[in-house]
Scaffold this motif. Structure first.
Motif, PDB file in Angstrom:
ATOM      1  N   GLY A 110       0.788  -1.229   0.000  1.00  0.00           N
ATOM      2  CA  GLY A 110       0.000   0.000   0.000  1.00  0.00           C
ATOM      3  C   GLY A 110       0.821   1.280   0.000  1.00  0.00           C
ATOM      4  O   GLY A 110       0.265   2.369  -0.150  1.00  0.00           O
ATOM      5  N   TYR A 111       2.130   1.181   0.169  1.00  0.00           N
ATOM      6  CA  TYR A 111       2.967   2.376   0.238  1.00  0.00           C
ATOM      7  C   TYR A 111       2.978   3.150  -1.086  1.00  0.00           C
ATOM      8  O   TYR A 111       2.858   4.378  -1.092  1.00  0.00           O
ATOM      9  CB  TYR A 111       4.404   2.017   0.621  1.00  0.00           C
ATOM     10  N   THR A 112       3.138   2.444  -2.183  1.00  0.00           N
ATOM     11  CA  THR A 112       3.223   3.118  -3.477  1.00  0.00           C
ATOM     12  C   THR A 112       1.887   3.760  -3.821  1.00  0.00           C
ATOM     13  O   THR A 112       1.850   4.890  -4.328  1.00  0.00           O
ATOM     14  CB  THR A 112       3.656   2.141  -4.581  1.00  0.00           C
ATOM     15  N   LYS A 113       0.803   3.090  -3.530  1.00  0.00           N
ATOM     16  CA  LYS A 113      -0.517   3.669  -3.804  1.00  0.00           C
ATOM     17  C   LYS A 113      -0.717   4.940  -2.991  1.00  0.00           C
ATOM     18  O   LYS A 113      -1.180   5.958  -3.520  1.00  0.00           O
ATOM     19  CB  LYS A 113      -1.622   2.659  -3.496  1.00  0.00           C
ATOM     20  N   LEU A 146      -2.495  -1.269 -10.081  1.00  0.00           N
ATOM     21  CA  LEU A 146      -2.290  -0.076  -9.265  1.00  0.00           C
ATOM     22  C   LEU A 146      -2.853   1.152  -9.969  1.00  0.00           C
ATOM     23  O   LEU A 146      -3.605   1.930  -9.368  1.00  0.00           O
ATOM     24  CB  LEU A 146      -0.804   0.109  -8.964  1.00  0.00           C
ATOM     25  N   LEU A 147      -2.501   1.331 -11.233  1.00  0.00           N
ATOM     26  CA  LEU A 147      -2.994   2.499 -11.973  1.00  0.00           C
ATOM     27  C   LEU A 147      -4.517   2.497 -12.053  1.00  0.00           C
ATOM     28  O   LEU A 147      -5.164   3.518 -11.813  1.00  0.00           O
ATOM     29  CB  LEU A 147      -2.369   2.538 -13.374  1.00  0.00           C
ATOM     30  N   LYS A 148      -5.093   1.360 -12.363  1.00  0.00           N
ATOM     31  CA  LYS A 148      -6.555   1.282 -12.461  1.00  0.00           C
ATOM     32  C   LYS A 148      -7.215   1.544 -11.103  1.00  0.00           C
ATOM     33  O   LYS A 148      -8.277   2.158 -11.035  1.00  0.00           O
ATOM     34  CB  LYS A 148      -6.984  -0.071 -13.016  1.00  0.00           C
ATOM     35  N   PHE A 174      -1.561   5.110 -19.984  1.00  0.00           N
ATOM     36  CA  PHE A 174      -2.672   5.440 -19.101  1.00  0.00           C
ATOM     37  C   PHE A 174      -2.667   6.935 -18.788  1.00  0.00           C
ATOM     38  O   PHE A 174      -1.611   7.574 -18.811  1.00  0.00           O
ATOM     39  CB  PHE A 174      -2.538   4.684 -17.772  1.00  0.00           C
ATOM     40  N   SER A 175      -3.844   7.456 -18.464  1.00  0.00           N
ATOM     41  CA  SER A 175      -3.915   8.829 -17.965  1.00  0.00           C
ATOM     42  C   SER A 175      -5.067   8.960 -16.986  1.00  0.00           C
ATOM     43  O   SER A 175      -5.997   8.153 -16.957  1.00  0.00           O
ATOM     44  CB  SER A 175      -4.073   9.835 -19.109  1.00  0.00           C
ATOM     45  N   LEU A 176      -4.973  10.013 -16.194  1.00  0.00           N
ATOM     46  CA  LEU A 176      -5.996  10.360 -15.217  1.00  0.00           C
ATOM     47  C   LEU A 176      -6.202  11.868 -15.328  1.00  0.00           C
ATOM     48  O   LEU A 176      -5.231  12.628 -15.311  1.00  0.00           O
ATOM     49  CB  LEU A 176      -5.524   9.980 -13.813  1.00  0.00           C
ATOM     50  N   LEU A 177      -7.454  12.296 -15.456  1.00  0.00           N
ATOM     51  CA  LEU A 177      -7.773  13.713 -15.563  1.00  0.00           C
ATOM     52  C   LEU A 177      -8.180  14.270 -14.206  1.00  0.00           C
ATOM     53  O   LEU A 177      -8.738  13.555 -13.370  1.00  0.00           O
ATOM     54  CB  LEU A 177      -8.914  13.920 -16.564  1.00  0.00           C
TER      55      LEU A 177
END
Length: 192
Positions: A110-113, A146-148, A174-177
């Protein structure tokens, strides 16, 4: 367009999370990162050209220009857990790319998230960016998950783009707005 002052990452004051904090990577962190990366096939982590350089060369490059890399540290003992690099900051389009690496002993805890949540929140809410981008090999199921889990959407695929074990694999983009993040901010999910 973003102000130049907001892009001065050396001055960013990213608030601590529940378990981790982000601060600029220090020269003394290079030795542990170099050790971790020497223990694995780094080509598994990136499709970019890999330049194998010694620890001494890394330290010299670090002294010449501080890179835009944030150390992920556990709050309780300041233990280095990994890093997040920001790259290709585009003030006109208000976009940035991110890449991350976590030491083997600290993965899937959970650290990276939590670190990504803190940085993404800061990039959107304080810096004023509109899009955060990341890419990963199609074989890297942990990174894709993780990204999703953070709300990233797959934008595209670079076919046969990443060589690993003699096989060319697809690279997923991937991208996140910011609008998506505002609708579904996930900082509360990072409690362990």
């Amino acid at each position: 367009m973003l102000s130049l002052e907001s892009l001065e990452y050396c001055k960013w004051q990213i608030p601590d999370g529940f378990h981790i904090r982000l601060n600029l990577l220090q020269e003394e962190d290079l030795e542990l990162l170099h050790y971790w990366k020497s223990q694995i096939d780094i080509s598994y982590l990136t499709s970019k050209a890999i330049e194998y350089i010694s620890l001494e060369e890394q330290q010299q490059q670090f002294r010449q220009k501080r890179p835009s890399i944030f150390a992920i540290r556990r709050i309780t003992d300041e233990q280095l857990l990994g890093q997040i690099r920001i790259y290709n900051i585009n003030p006109k389009n208000r976009a940035v790319g991110i890449g991350y690496f976590t030491g083997a002993n600290y993965r899937q805890l959970g650290y990276t998230k939590e670190a990504l949540c803190l940085l993404i929140n800061y990039l959107f809410k304080v810096v004023g960016l509109n899009k955060v981008m990341a890419d990963t090999g199609a074989f890297n199921q942990a990174s894709i998950a993780l990204l999703k889990s953070l709300g990233f959407k797959q934008d595209g695929c670079l076919r046969q783009h990443q060589l690993l074990d003699g096989i060319l694999h697809d690279q997923l983009l991937f991208s996140l707005l910011a609008l998506e993040w505002e609708e579904d901010c996930r900082l509360s999910e990072t409690k362990m």
